[in-house]
Design an enzyme around this catalytic site. Structure first.
Site, PDB file in Angstrom:
ATOM      1  N   HIS A 178       0.841  -1.205   0.000  1.00 41.25           N
ATOM      2  CA  HIS A 178       0.000   0.000   0.000  1.00 41.25           C
ATOM      3  C   HIS A 178       0.874   1.253   0.000  1.00 41.25           C
ATOM      4  O   HIS A 178       0.581   2.240   0.683  1.00 41.25           O
ATOM      5  CB  HIS A 178      -0.937   0.007   1.216  1.00 41.25           C
ATOM      6  CG  HIS A 178      -2.051  -0.996   1.122  1.00 41.25           C
ATOM      7  ND1 HIS A 178      -3.177  -0.809   0.349  1.00 41.25           N
ATOM      8  CD2 HIS A 178      -2.193  -2.226   1.675  1.00 41.25           C
ATOM      9  CE1 HIS A 178      -3.972  -1.856   0.448  1.00 41.25           C
ATOM     10  NE2 HIS A 178      -3.388  -2.750   1.240  1.00 41.25           N
ATOM     11  N   ASP A 223      -0.405  -4.769   5.855  1.00 42.49           N
ATOM     12  CA  ASP A 223      -1.313  -5.777   5.310  1.00 42.49           C
ATOM     13  C   ASP A 223      -1.150  -5.921   3.794  1.00 42.49           C
ATOM     14  O   ASP A 223      -0.599  -5.058   3.130  1.00 42.49           O
ATOM     15  CB  ASP A 223      -2.769  -5.424   5.641  1.00 42.49           C
ATOM     16  CG  ASP A 223      -3.197  -4.084   5.063  1.00 42.49           C
ATOM     17  OD1 ASP A 223      -2.381  -3.143   5.083  1.00 42.49           O
ATOM     18  OD2 ASP A 223      -4.332  -3.974   4.576  1.00 42.49           O
ATOM     19  N   GLU A 224      -1.631  -7.035   3.277  1.00 42.34           N
ATOM     20  CA  GLU A 224      -1.824  -7.271   1.841  1.00 42.34           C
ATOM     21  C   GLU A 224      -0.552  -7.101   1.013  1.00 42.34           C
ATOM     22  O   GLU A 224      -0.528  -6.428  -0.004  1.00 42.34           O
ATOM     23  CB  GLU A 224      -2.955  -6.382   1.317  1.00 42.34           C
ATOM     24  CG  GLU A 224      -4.287  -6.704   1.995  1.00 42.34           C
ATOM     25  CD  GLU A 224      -5.444  -5.866   1.501  1.00 42.34           C
ATOM     26  OE1 GLU A 224      -6.565  -6.397   1.443  1.00 42.34           O
ATOM     27  OE2 GLU A 224      -5.237  -4.686   1.187  1.00 42.34           O
ATOM     28  N   VAL A 225       0.523  -7.748   1.468  1.00 46.34           N
ATOM     29  CA  VAL A 225       1.764  -7.791   0.682  1.00 46.34           C
ATOM     30  C   VAL A 225       1.650  -8.986  -0.272  1.00 46.34           C
ATOM     31  O   VAL A 225       1.750 -10.138   0.155  1.00 46.34           O
ATOM     32  CB  VAL A 225       2.995  -7.953   1.602  1.00 46.34           C
ATOM     33  CG1 VAL A 225       4.268  -8.022   0.769  1.00 46.34           C
ATOM     34  CG2 VAL A 225       3.058  -6.808   2.609  1.00 46.34           C
TER      35      VAL A 225
END
Length: 236
Positions: free
Chosen positions: A111, A174-176
């Site tokens: 992100h 988050d969300e790698v």
């Protein structure tokens, strides 16, 4: 009441919240929120006894806070829509008057597209980068295997730790999706050399380094549940 007079019996009110953390997250990263709207929300929080303003300040779609150490972050990563440090101090004071903490969130290692517009050397894949215009989970990601990365973040978090008095700094985490890590030979060689078996472990390495920086600055690191990797400091 007696006639036209009203009275209250003598009483003691004992009002205590069930939860010490009563938070509201406002995402200024994806959509810039003007200062007056932030203040109006703080008034609403005070009215219903919320006491933690979780301020999401960086995203793929925008870097929303003035950084004097690395000015290209807000100059190139925001479309000109960011909070000056004086505005941040104004909001912190406004919140404090209403019994509300202000905890900032700066999202890394994913992100993070807006960081990379001005500082592509932080990235895991070649630039150039542009601010993301859509919603979703994207590939751009901070390169965790360069020492220069941690020098950069030490300087950045030192500035932000001096601006925000709250004991916690949130790093997202988050969300790698790991695609740019998989495609980068430098990162793959680093993982083999240091016996790092997969991207989850690589993110754990990154998180431990960032936690060390934040802890040395006298703050506690927070993140979404994906930051909980082996070896992370128990204070996280």
């Amino acid at each position: 009441s007696e006639g036209s007079a009203f009275f209250f019996p003598c009483a003691v009110l004992r009002d205590r919240p069930r939860f010490p953390w009563r938070g509201l997250l406002i995402d200024s990263g994806r959509h810039f929120i003007p200062v007056e709207v932030i203040k109006r929300n703080l008034d609403g929080m005070a009215a219903v006894k919320l006491n933690v303003f979780h301020w999401h300040l960086t995203e793929d779609q925008g870097f929303r806070i003035e950084c004097k150490t690395f000015p290209r972050l807000h100059q190139l990563g925001s479309d000109g829509l960011y909070y000056t440090q004086n505005q941040v101090r104004e909001i912190i004071a406004y919140a404090d008057d209403r019994g509300i903490r202000v905890m900032p969130e700066f999202d890394i290692p994913a992100h993070s597209t807006s960081w990379l517009v001005g500082y592509p050397e932080l990235a895991s894949a070649p630039g150039p980068y542009q601010i993301e215009r859509k919603f979703g989970v994207f590939d751009p990601c901070i390169n965790p295997c360069r020492e220069e990365t941690y020098g950069f973040f030490h300087r950045f978090f030192k500035e932000m730790a001096g601006l925000f008095p709250d004991p916690c700094i949130h790093i997202g985490g988050d969300e790698v999706n790991g695609r740019h890590w998989d495609e980068n030979p430098e990162i793959q060689n680093f993982m083999k050399k240091n016996h790092i078996p997969d991207n989850h472990s690589l993110q754990g390495y990154f998180n431990r380094r960032i936690a060390g920086i934040i802890n040395r600055l006298g703050k506690k690191m927070m993140g979404w549940e994906q930051v909980l990797k082996p070896g992370i400091p128990r204070s996280t």
